[in-house]
Design a protein around this motif. Structure first.
Motif, PDB file in Angstrom:
ATOM      1  N   MET A 161       0.846  -1.177   0.000  1.00 52.89           N
ATOM      2  CA  MET A 161       0.000   0.000   0.000  1.00 52.89           C
ATOM      3  C   MET A 161       0.895   1.245   0.000  1.00 52.89           C
ATOM      4  O   MET A 161       1.772   1.386   0.831  1.00 52.89           O
ATOM      5  N   SER A 162       0.681   2.129  -0.936  1.00 53.71           N
ATOM      6  CA  SER A 162       1.513   3.328  -1.019  1.00 53.71           C
ATOM      7  C   SER A 162       0.869   4.468  -0.225  1.00 53.71           C
ATOM      8  O   SER A 162      -0.340   4.558  -0.100  1.00 53.71           O
ATOM      9  N   ARG A 163       1.733   5.309   0.288  1.00 55.69           N
ATOM     10  CA  ARG A 163       1.267   6.476   1.051  1.00 55.69           C
ATOM     11  C   ARG A 163       0.893   7.586   0.096  1.00 55.69           C
ATOM     12  O   ARG A 163       1.487   7.732  -0.970  1.00 55.69           O
ATOM     13  N   PRO A 164      -0.067   8.419   0.468  1.00 57.69           N
ATOM     14  CA  PRO A 164      -0.384   9.573  -0.372  1.00 57.69           C
ATOM     15  C   PRO A 164       0.787  10.555  -0.377  1.00 57.69           C
ATOM     16  O   PRO A 164       1.598  10.566   0.552  1.00 57.69           O
ATOM     17  N   PRO A 165       0.904  11.377  -1.394  1.00 58.68           N
ATOM     18  CA  PRO A 165       2.038  12.314  -1.460  1.00 58.68           C
ATOM     19  C   PRO A 165       1.988  13.332  -0.311  1.00 58.68           C
ATOM     20  O   PRO A 165       0.942  13.568   0.290  1.00 58.68           O
ATOM     21  N   LEU A 166       3.156  13.924  -0.048  1.00 55.55           N
ATOM     22  CA  LEU A 166       3.301  14.855   1.072  1.00 55.55           C
ATOM     23  C   LEU A 166       2.383  16.058   0.929  1.00 55.55           C
ATOM     24  O   LEU A 166       1.845  16.553   1.913  1.00 55.55           O
ATOM     25  N   TYR A 167       2.159  16.531  -0.283  1.00 59.81           N
ATOM     26  CA  TYR A 167       1.332  17.724  -0.451  1.00 59.81           C
ATOM     27  C   TYR A 167      -0.130  17.478  -0.105  1.00 59.81           C
ATOM     28  O   TYR A 167      -0.869  18.435   0.144  1.00 59.81           O
ATOM     29  N   THR A 168      -0.568  16.227  -0.060  1.00 57.94           N
ATOM     30  CA  THR A 168      -1.935  15.953   0.396  1.00 57.94           C
ATOM     31  C   THR A 168      -1.967  15.620   1.886  1.00 57.94           C
ATOM     32  O   THR A 168      -2.941  15.927   2.559  1.00 57.94           O
ATOM     33  N   ARG A 169      -0.899  15.009   2.411  1.00 58.41           N
ATOM     34  CA  ARG A 169      -0.856  14.686   3.835  1.00 58.41           C
ATOM     35  C   ARG A 169      -0.569  15.913   4.677  1.00 58.41           C
ATOM     36  O   ARG A 169      -1.208  16.143   5.699  1.00 58.41           O
ATOM     37  N   ARG A 170       0.430  16.684   4.278  1.00 55.29           N
ATOM     38  CA  ARG A 170       0.844  17.868   5.038  1.00 55.29           C
ATOM     39  C   ARG A 170       1.129  19.004   4.060  1.00 55.29           C
ATOM     40  O   ARG A 170       2.283  19.277   3.709  1.00 55.29           O
ATOM     41  N   PHE A 199       1.090  22.282   4.375  1.00 58.22           N
ATOM     42  CA  PHE A 199       1.904  23.384   4.872  1.00 58.22           C
ATOM     43  C   PHE A 199       3.383  23.022   4.835  1.00 58.22           C
ATOM     44  O   PHE A 199       4.224  23.809   4.377  1.00 58.22           O
ATOM     45  N   LEU A 200       3.711  21.822   5.294  1.00 64.88           N
ATOM     46  CA  LEU A 200       5.105  21.372   5.278  1.00 64.88           C
ATOM     47  C   LEU A 200       5.627  21.252   3.849  1.00 64.88           C
ATOM     48  O   LEU A 200       6.762  21.661   3.552  1.00 64.88           O
ATOM     49  N   ALA A 201       4.793  20.734   2.958  1.00 63.37           N
ATOM     50  CA  ALA A 201       5.203  20.623   1.553  1.00 63.37           C
ATOM     51  C   ALA A 201       5.460  21.999   0.959  1.00 63.37           C
ATOM     52  O   ALA A 201       6.403  22.200   0.194  1.00 63.37           O
ATOM     53  N   GLY A 202       4.629  22.977   1.322  1.00 65.20           N
ATOM     54  CA  GLY A 202       4.831  24.344   0.830  1.00 65.20           C
ATOM     55  C   GLY A 202       6.122  24.948   1.348  1.00 65.20           C
ATOM     56  O   GLY A 202       6.826  25.648   0.617  1.00 65.20           O
ATOM     57  N   LEU A 203       6.447  24.687   2.620  1.00 71.31           N
ATOM     58  CA  LEU A 203       7.708  25.199   3.170  1.00 71.31           C
ATOM     59  C   LEU A 203       8.914  24.551   2.507  1.00 71.31           C
ATOM     60  O   LEU A 203       9.901  25.219   2.196  1.00 71.31           O
TER      61      LEU A 203
END
Length: 97
Positions: A1-10, A12-16
């Motif tokens: 099972m793959s994890r969703p990408p960082l920009y959907t999980r977090r 704000f962190l992905a933007g930083l």
């Protein structure tokens, strides 16, 4: 099972993380301007010029999703303007006696 990408999980962190190249360039420019303020103008302007050349290099090699706010215009225009300004500032700094 793959994890969703960082920009959907977090998002704000992905933007930083996407703004890290800009932060590195701004930090280098800030160091250069501090050197100018402390009366080391030649070294300070050299640091600022090299930071602009570095920004052009980052804009050239990083993909659009990683470059953040360094992408203002199209890639060729950004690279030519930042690189040209950095090279010109560096050359003028080294040419002034």
């Amino acid at each position: 099972m793959s994890r969703p990408p960082l920009y959907t999980r977090r998002p704000f962190l992905a933007g930083l993380l996407r703004q890290l190249p800009l932060l590195a360039v701004l930090l280098a420019v800030g160091v250069g301007l501090a050197m100018v303020a402390l009366e080391h103008w030649r070294r300070g302007l050299l640091v600022v010029g090299l930071a602009l050349v570095g920004a052009a290099g980052l804009r050239l090699v990083l993909p659009l999703r990683r470059v953040g706010f360094l992408a203002v215009r199209s890639r060729p225009v950004d690279v030519v303007l930042m690189g040209g300004t950095g090279v010109l500032l560096t050359a003028l700094t080294l040419a002034v006696p």
